[in-house]
Design an enzyme around this catalytic site. Structure first.
Site, PDB file in Angstrom:
ATOM      1  N   LYS A  19      58.162  33.843 100.101  1.00 58.60           N
ATOM      2  CA  LYS A  19      58.833  34.547  99.001  1.00 58.60           C
ATOM      3  C   LYS A  19      59.710  33.613  98.169  1.00 58.60           C
ATOM      4  O   LYS A  19      59.639  33.609  96.949  1.00 58.60           O
ATOM      5  CB  LYS A  19      59.708  35.698  99.554  1.00 58.60           C
ATOM      6  CG  LYS A  19      58.943  36.713 100.389  1.00 58.60           C
ATOM      7  CD  LYS A  19      59.846  37.837 100.885  1.00 58.60           C
ATOM      8  CE  LYS A  19      60.990  37.382 101.775  1.00 58.60           C
ATOM      9  NZ  LYS A  19      60.561  36.778 103.062  1.00 58.60           N
ATOM     10  N   ARG A  94      66.286  45.101 102.457  1.00 56.96           N
ATOM     11  CA  ARG A  94      65.686  44.815 103.759  1.00 56.96           C
ATOM     12  C   ARG A  94      65.720  46.013 104.690  1.00 56.96           C
ATOM     13  O   ARG A  94      65.272  45.912 105.826  1.00 56.96           O
ATOM     14  CB  ARG A  94      66.438  43.648 104.420  1.00 56.96           C
ATOM     15  CG  ARG A  94      65.722  42.298 104.290  1.00 56.96           C
ATOM     16  CD  ARG A  94      66.617  41.253 104.930  1.00 56.96           C
ATOM     17  NE  ARG A  94      65.914  40.132 105.477  1.00 56.96           N
ATOM     18  CZ  ARG A  94      65.756  38.960 104.850  1.00 56.96           C
ATOM     19  NH1 ARG A  94      66.173  38.800 103.621  1.00 56.96           N
ATOM     20  NH2 ARG A  94      65.152  37.960 105.461  1.00 56.96           N
ATOM     21  N   ARG A 132      59.836  24.358 108.186  1.00 55.75           N
ATOM     22  CA  ARG A 132      60.602  24.503 106.926  1.00 55.75           C
ATOM     23  C   ARG A 132      61.791  23.540 106.894  1.00 55.75           C
ATOM     24  O   ARG A 132      62.513  23.394 107.870  1.00 55.75           O
ATOM     25  CB  ARG A 132      61.098  25.944 106.772  1.00 55.75           C
ATOM     26  CG  ARG A 132      62.071  26.115 105.608  1.00 55.75           C
ATOM     27  CD  ARG A 132      62.156  27.525 105.109  1.00 55.75           C
ATOM     28  NE  ARG A 132      62.588  28.493 106.105  1.00 55.75           N
ATOM     29  CZ  ARG A 132      62.569  29.823 105.906  1.00 55.75           C
ATOM     30  NH1 ARG A 132      62.121  30.319 104.766  1.00 55.75           N
ATOM     31  NH2 ARG A 132      62.969  30.636 106.858  1.00 55.75           N
ATOM     32  N   ARG A 165      67.213  24.884 108.901  1.00 53.89           N
ATOM     33  CA  ARG A 165      68.144  25.994 109.075  1.00 53.89           C
ATOM     34  C   ARG A 165      68.317  26.322 110.555  1.00 53.89           C
ATOM     35  O   ARG A 165      67.346  26.334 111.302  1.00 53.89           O
ATOM     36  CB  ARG A 165      67.611  27.234 108.343  1.00 53.89           C
ATOM     37  CG  ARG A 165      67.885  27.212 106.855  1.00 53.89           C
ATOM     38  CD  ARG A 165      67.104  28.262 106.109  1.00 53.89           C
ATOM     39  NE  ARG A 165      67.106  29.597 106.727  1.00 53.89           N
ATOM     40  CZ  ARG A 165      66.506  30.669 106.195  1.00 53.89           C
ATOM     41  NH1 ARG A 165      65.859  30.562 105.044  1.00 53.89           N
ATOM     42  NH2 ARG A 165      66.530  31.816 106.816  1.00 53.89           N
TER      43      ARG A 165
END
Ligand code: ADP
Ligand code: ADP
Ligand code: ZN
Length: 224
Positions: A19, A94, A132, A165
């Site tokens: 996204k 969400r 990521r 992260r």
């Protein structure tokens, strides 16, 4: 389109479905800002604001930050000047409560315009999240294998260092997926029933997903 209508695109899909990557590509093409609640929380955390410190323990656990603060943060963000033409909402709503709150916020602007649903399987999500890397400075998103920076661990856009992260660790990813299916999953039915849902095959390479998204948006009159 009526004069007071604006374009609000809601990206729906599991964590790691792409996204943010697509929002960053489309914000330039569409002239609509990306409003990413996860990025807003991380920005607050970096600056050690009260909101950031409150959000931290939920983010670390992979749980949702309480609705009250999240909704207030989005409301404030959408009231800023750059959202005058609308926005690409990435990571909000969400859960059902947030979706209803968003409908109320947008009631006078014609509501949500379209909801692309990013379809990916769990194995792909896990592979994407585990590789990521994010830029500490500008938030640009990379993948060690699927979308590597030109220079190891350095952002192509701004030259800053990339990091992984905390919540991209495997233990947290499992809970984030659980939270997605349990709390965010019902939004698929919610937006389907409003006739706003557009499924997008998000398992393809980035450029093909962009093309599929553009085709989905065009069906709803949103063109690049
Ligand atoms: P991803 O892009 O991997 O889905 P995000 O950056 O969107 O992750 O979100 C990271 C974390 O920020 C979430 O796990 C959650 O703790 C918090 N968060 C983001 N958006 C929301 C939201 N709309 N409501 C509550 N918490 C949120
Ligand atoms: P989300 O915002 O949904 O959590 P991201 O846009 O951050 O997802 O993407 C998750 C990871 O997958 C990132 O490392 C990103 O570079 C990578 N990625 C995004 N789209 C694709 C794609 N179409 N194919 C392969 N990897 C992708
Ligand atoms: Zn950068």
């Amino acid at each position: 389109m009526a004069a007071n209508e604006r374009t609000f695109i809601v990206f729906l899909g599991p964590p790691g479905s792409g996204k943010g990557t697509q929002a960053r590509i489309l914000e330039k093409k569409l002239g609509l800002p990306q409003v990413a609640t996860g990025d807003l929380f991380r920005y607050n955390l970096k600056n050690e604001t009260e909101l950031g410190l409150l959000a931290k323990r939920y983010m670390d656990a992979g749980d949702l930050v309480p609705d009250e603060v999240t909704i207030r943060m989005v409301e404030e963000r959408l009231s800023r000047e750059d959202c005058a033409p609308g926005a690409i909402l990435d990571g909000f709503p969400r859960n059902l409560h947030q979706a209803v709150a968003l409908d109320e916020m947008l009631a006078s602007y014609g509501g949500v315009t379209v909801v692309p649903l990013f379809i990916v399987d769990d194995d792909t999500v896990v592979a994407r999240i585990s590789g990521r890397r994010v830029c500490r400075n500008c938030g640009a998103v990379y993948h060690v294998e699927f979308n590597p920076p030109r220079q190891d661990n350095i952002c192509d856009a701004c030259g800053s260092e990339l990091y992984q992260r905390d919540d991209d660790r495997p233990e947290t990813v499992k809970n984030r997926l659980y939270v997605y299916y349990k709390q965010t999953g019902p939004l698929i039915g919610y937006y389907f029933a409003k006739g706003l849902l557009e499924e997008v095959d998000a398992m393809q390479p980035v450029d093909d997903v962009t093309a599929a998204l553009e085709a989905a948006l065009a069906k709803r009159g949103v063109t690049v």
